[in-house]
Structures are given as structure tokens and as C-alpha cells.
Design an enzyme around this catalytic site. Structure first.
Site, short mmCIF file in Angstrom:
data_model
loop_
_atom_site.label_atom_id
_atom_site.label_comp_id
_atom_site.label_asym_id
_atom_site.label_seq_id
_atom_site.Cartn_x
_atom_site.Cartn_y
_atom_site.Cartn_z
N ASN A 183 33.58 32.88 44.93
CA ASN A 183 31.92 32.23 44.19
C ASN A 183 31.11 33.96 44.46
O ASN A 183 31.39 34.53 45.35
CB ASN A 183 31.67 30.77 44.28
N ASP A 218 28.22 33.21 42.70
CA ASP A 218 26.92 32.45 42.52
C ASP A 218 25.44 33.15 43.77
O ASP A 218 24.25 32.26 44.03
CB ASP A 218 27.15 31.00 42.56
N HIS A 234 34.88 38.39 46.19
CA HIS A 234 34.87 38.69 44.79
C HIS A 234 33.30 39.62 44.17
O HIS A 234 32.69 39.62 42.70
CB HIS A 234 34.83 37.39 43.58
N CYS A 286 26.14 51.65 40.28
CA CYS A 286 25.81 51.87 38.94
C CYS A 286 27.55 53.50 38.87
O CYS A 286 28.65 52.94 39.84
CB CYS A 286 25.22 53.28 39.79
N CYS A 314 20.65 53.21 36.56
CA CYS A 314 20.63 53.82 37.61
C CYS A 314 19.14 54.52 37.31
O CYS A 314 19.01 55.48 36.89
CB CYS A 314 22.11 54.37 38.29
N THR A 341 38.85 25.05 44.98
CA THR A 341 39.06 26.95 44.35
C THR A 341 40.75 25.82 43.24
O THR A 341 41.60 25.35 44.09
CB THR A 341 39.69 27.52 45.15
N ALA A 378 33.56 17.86 46.30
CA ALA A 378 32.73 18.30 48.11
C ALA A 378 31.41 17.51 48.33
O ALA A 378 31.27 17.22 49.04
CB ALA A 378 32.90 20.03 47.31
C1 BV8 Z 1 43.76 42.35 42.85
C2 BV8 Z 1 34.90 37.38 39.74
C3 BV8 Z 1 45.68 44.39 43.22
C4 BV8 Z 1 34.14 37.82 38.83
C5 BV8 Z 1 37.19 37.06 39.60
C6 BV8 Z 1 48.94 40.49 36.60
C7 BV8 Z 1 47.96 41.74 36.07
C8 BV8 Z 1 47.12 42.33 36.61
C9 BV8 Z 1 46.55 41.66 37.87
C10 BV8 Z 1 47.26 40.07 37.73
C11 BV8 Z 1 48.51 39.71 37.31
N1 BV8 Z 1 48.85 38.43 37.80
C12 BV8 Z 1 48.40 38.18 38.95
C13 BV8 Z 1 47.20 39.77 39.03
C14 BV8 Z 1 45.93 39.26 40.16
C15 BV8 Z 1 44.75 38.68 39.70
C16 BV8 Z 1 45.23 37.06 39.63
O1 BV8 Z 1 44.91 36.74 40.37
N2 BV8 Z 1 45.10 36.69 37.76
C17 BV8 Z 1 45.58 35.28 37.86
C18 BV8 Z 1 44.46 34.98 37.40
C19 BV8 Z 1 47.20 35.11 37.82
N3 BV8 Z 1 43.55 38.64 40.49
C20 BV8 Z 1 43.56 39.95 40.39
O2 BV8 Z 1 43.40 41.08 39.48
C21 BV8 Z 1 42.39 40.60 41.99
N4 BV8 Z 1 42.36 42.08 42.06
O3 BV8 Z 1 44.88 41.58 42.58
O4 BV8 Z 1 43.77 43.41 42.92
C22 BV8 Z 1 45.83 44.69 41.72
C23 BV8 Z 1 44.96 46.02 40.89
C24 BV8 Z 1 45.55 46.27 39.65
C25 BV8 Z 1 46.62 45.49 39.20
C26 BV8 Z 1 46.97 44.27 39.58
C27 BV8 Z 1 47.07 44.08 40.77
C28 BV8 Z 1 41.16 40.38 41.51
C29 BV8 Z 1 40.95 38.72 41.14
C30 BV8 Z 1 39.23 38.45 40.92
C31 BV8 Z 1 38.77 38.09 39.31
N5 BV8 Z 1 37.45 37.84 39.32
N6 BV8 Z 1 35.74 36.44 39.52
C32 BV8 Z 1 33.32 36.46 38.04
O5 BV8 Z 1 33.11 36.26 38.50
O6 BV8 Z 1 32.67 36.77 36.73
S1 BV8 Z 1 37.80 35.77 39.60
C33 BV8 Z 1 37.06 34.21 39.31
O7 BV8 Z 1 37.94 33.31 39.85
C34 BV8 Z 1 35.61 33.33 40.05
O8 BV8 Z 1 35.18 34.39 41.46
C35 BV8 Z 1 36.66 32.13 40.75
O9 BV8 Z 1 36.56 32.19 42.30
C36 BV8 Z 1 38.00 32.48 40.51
C37 BV8 Z 1 39.18 31.41 40.72
O10 BV8 Z 1 38.53 30.37 40.39
P1 BV8 Z 1 38.40 29.07 41.44
O11 BV8 Z 1 36.94 29.45 42.16
O12 BV8 Z 1 39.68 28.47 42.19
O13 BV8 Z 1 37.34 27.92 40.17
P2 BV8 Z 1 38.63 27.51 39.04
O14 BV8 Z 1 37.99 26.86 37.59
O15 BV8 Z 1 40.11 28.08 38.78
O16 BV8 Z 1 38.72 25.76 39.56
C38 BV8 Z 1 37.99 25.10 40.06
C39 BV8 Z 1 38.57 23.88 41.01
O17 BV8 Z 1 37.77 22.73 41.49
C40 BV8 Z 1 39.69 22.76 40.09
O18 BV8 Z 1 40.11 22.96 41.47
C41 BV8 Z 1 38.66 22.08 40.09
O19 BV8 Z 1 39.69 20.46 40.34
C42 BV8 Z 1 37.78 22.43 41.46
N7 BV8 Z 1 36.35 21.07 41.23
C43 BV8 Z 1 35.88 20.80 40.13
N8 BV8 Z 1 34.21 19.93 40.40
C44 BV8 Z 1 34.50 19.68 41.96
C45 BV8 Z 1 35.90 20.69 41.80
N9 BV8 Z 1 36.06 20.14 44.06
C46 BV8 Z 1 35.47 19.92 43.83
N10 BV8 Z 1 33.91 19.94 44.24
C47 BV8 Z 1 33.76 19.41 42.72
N11 BV8 Z 1 32.68 18.47 42.43
ZN ZN Z 2 23.39 56.24 39.96
#
Ligand code: BV8
Ligand code: ZN
Length: 261
Positions: A109, A111, A132, A140, A164, A205, A248
């Protein structure tokens, strides 16, 4: 009836694994902040529903339309700044403080709610590793300078976007976008915590975003077990030692034996 029995059985299994653990790695996602009013990404009404992720959380989107991307992040920052840690964050912070130094909280997160809970209930031990980045930090695009930034964002035009003070280049949110690598030191710290843990406690997650989603598997392949808290199943559920179906904010105080403060 069976649901309640299943939940109690999983809660007991989870509790005994945590009680006998020496070191615990905690991984949280957007679900841990849902009860604080922060929309999740992929749930109903999630952030990705109203907004087009491919349009917003990528470096290409920022290059193409920094105003639109800042409008989204400015809206999220405004919304999150009005949210407070919920009993789930606070139970985790108090528990991490009580079990220090053997609990490491790692969050996906941006947040800042774990940090707020740590400051009121948990102290240093509960400060999270932010995989993240943070909504309240900017970087910058010119000189790379990073700084805390909490001022409202004026995204009415490209000219009013934050720049910046040192080099006048455009500032960007200091978060990790899709296709961007995580900070290697941050990832190594999270990986070390996952590798050395007896239990990976995974809360809120969907376990689809890599490399975060693979960290609990690192705990399991190093001889530890995975304990999950989520109202729904995830790809981690089948291999979990216990998967508690619940929110949670209500499960964590009971599971960690830290009544909601
Ligand atoms: C990387 C920050 C190396 C910004 C986020 C193809 C091309 C390029 C990359 C990829 C590819 N295939 C895969 C990848 C890797 C990609 C990836 O994983 N894609 C996924 C979608 C398949 N990852 C990346 O790109 C990462 N970097 O791999 O670098 C690289 C470099 C170049 C090329 C390739 C690889 C970077 C990933 C980070 C992205 N940034 N956020 C912002 O926030 O704006 S990700 C974003 O999703 C958030 O950070 C978030 O935290 C994260 C995960 O989501 P969740 O937290 O799980 O949230 P979600 O809504 O999905 O789920 C909520 C859960 O809570 C549910 O299960 C629900 O049931 C539950 N819930 C609901 N209510 C409750 C609850 N649980 C408990 N209590 C409750 N009350
Ligand atoms: Zn700067």
C-alpha cells in the site's frame, strides 16, 4: 454453520502458528485499508474500476499525460489524507511492538496508514517496508531528488503541476508503476524478512501483483507456513496453512490477541 466452524478452525490454526513462531513476515495489500475507507484496486468500486489502470499507473501514461496521472494521484491523496488506521492496522502495530524485533510488516500500500498506526500504537517496530512507495512522497523527473509532499495537487493544467524547487523539472508520485522495478534495497529487505520467517501473515491482498505476491512463497519454500486473512480466496489460499475468511479490522484484533485499541 460450517462457514463459522471453518472460520474458527482456521482462526485456531492461524493463532497457534503465530503463537509458536519466532519470526513473522507480514505482507499487506489494499484490503487492510478497505475498512479505513480507502478503495481497493480490484474489488467492487475499486480504484481500477473507475479509472483505467493502463492509462494511469505506468511511466508511459505519465510521459503521455502527466496532468491526468497527477489528477488521479491528487484525488487519491486527498481521499487518503482523510482516512485513519482501522482496528486491523492498529492491532498489527501493537502486536509488532509487543513481538519486536521478530515481526516485520511489509506493505504494497502507498496510503501511509501502517505508519500512522505505528506512530500511535507500535513505535519503530511497526514501521512498514513500503514496497510500492508512498502517495505522500514525490520524486523529481530531472534531478531524482525525493521529498515528502503533502500539498494539494493543482492538476487543472500541465503548467500548474508540481515542479522541483532545485531544477524546475516535473515532480512525479514516488510510487512504483507497472513495468518499473522496485527499489532493490527495499525488495532485498522484504525478501530477507520473508526468507527468515516461520510464518508469513498475508492480509488483504489479491496476490496477483509481482514480485510482492511471491514473497509469501519464499517463506513457504524456506520451511515456513503461510497464514492468510481475506474475505475471499486468493492464489495463495490453496497452499496456506490457514486462510481466515474475514475482514482485517475484525479478524486481526482477535487473531493477534490485541483487542481493538
Ligand atoms: C516489476 C503502486 C520488474 C502505484 C502498484 C508484463 C509486463 C510488465 C510487467 C509485468 C508483466 N507481467 C507481470 C508483470 C509484473 C507486474 C505485475 O505484477 N502485473 C500484474 C498485474 C500481473 N509487476 C510490475 O510491473 C512490478 N515491477 O515487475 O518490475 C519488471 C520491469 C520491467 C518489465 C517487467 C518487469 C511493479 C508492481 C507495482 C505496481 N504498483 N501500486 C499505485 O498504488 O498507484 S500495484 C497495486 O496493486 C497496489 O500497490 C496494490 O497494493 C497492488 C496489489 O493489489 P492489492 O493490494 O492486492 O489490492 P487488490 O484490490 O488487488 O486486492 C484487495 C484484496 O483485499 C482482495 O483480495 C480482497 O478480497 C481483500 N479485501 C477486501 N476487503 C478486505 C480485504 N481483506 C481484508 N479485509 C478487508 N476488509
Ligand atoms: Zn529536480
Amino acid at each position: 454453520m460450517t462457514d463459522d466452524l471453518d472460520r474458527d478452525r482456521d482462526l485456531d490454526r492461524a493463532r497457534s502458528a503465530l503463537d509458536s513462531a519466532d519470526r513473522v513476515f507480514v505482507l499487506t495489500g489494499a484490503g487492510v485499508s478497505a475498512e479505513s475507507g480507502v478503495p481497493t484496486f480490484r474489488g467492487s468500486g475499486g480504484l481500477w474500476k473507475e479509472h483505467r489502470p493502463e492509462e494511469l499507473a505506468t511511466p508511459q501514461a505519465f510521459r503521455r499525460d502527466p496532468r491526468l496521472v497527477w489528477e488521479w494521484y491528487g484525488w487519491r491523496r486527498e481521499l487518503v489524507s482523510k482516512c485513519s488506521p482501522n482496528p486491523g492496522h492498529r492491532a498489527l502495530a501493537a502486536w509488532a511492538h509487543h513481538r519486536r524485533p521478530h515481526v516485520r510488516i511489509v506493505t504494497q500500500n502507498v496510503d501511509g496508514l501502517h505508519e500512522l498506526a505505528a506512530r500511535s500504537d507500535g513505535g519503530e517496530a511497526a514501521l512498514p517496508v513500503e514496497l510500492h512507495g508512498s502517495l505522500f512522497r514525490v520524486r523529481c523527473t530531472g534531478c531524482g531528488r525525493r521529498m515528502e509532499h503533502r500539498r494539494p495537487i493543482d492538476a487543472t493544467s500541465p503548467e500548474t503541476l508540481p515542479r522541483c524547487d532545485a531544477c524546475d523539472a516535473l515532480l512525479r508520485p514516488d510510487v512504483v508503476w507497472f513495468g518499473e522495478s522496485l527499489d532493490p534495497e527495499v525488495l532485498e529487505e522484504a525478501g530477507a524478512a520473508a526468507r527468515s520467517a516461520d510464518v508469513a501473515l498475508v492480509v488483504g491482498t489479491s496476490a496477483v501483483v509481482e514480485p510482492a505476491a511471491s514473497l509469501p512463497r519464499v517463506t513457504a519454500s524456506s520451511g515456513g507456513v503461510v497464514v492468510e486473512v481475506n474475505p475471499r480466496e486468493t492464489p495463495l489460499t490453496p497452499g496456506a496453512h490457514a486462510s481466515v475468511r474475514g475482514e482485517a479490522g475484525s479478524v486481526l484484533p482477535r487473531l493477534l490477541g490485541v483487542e481493538a485499541v
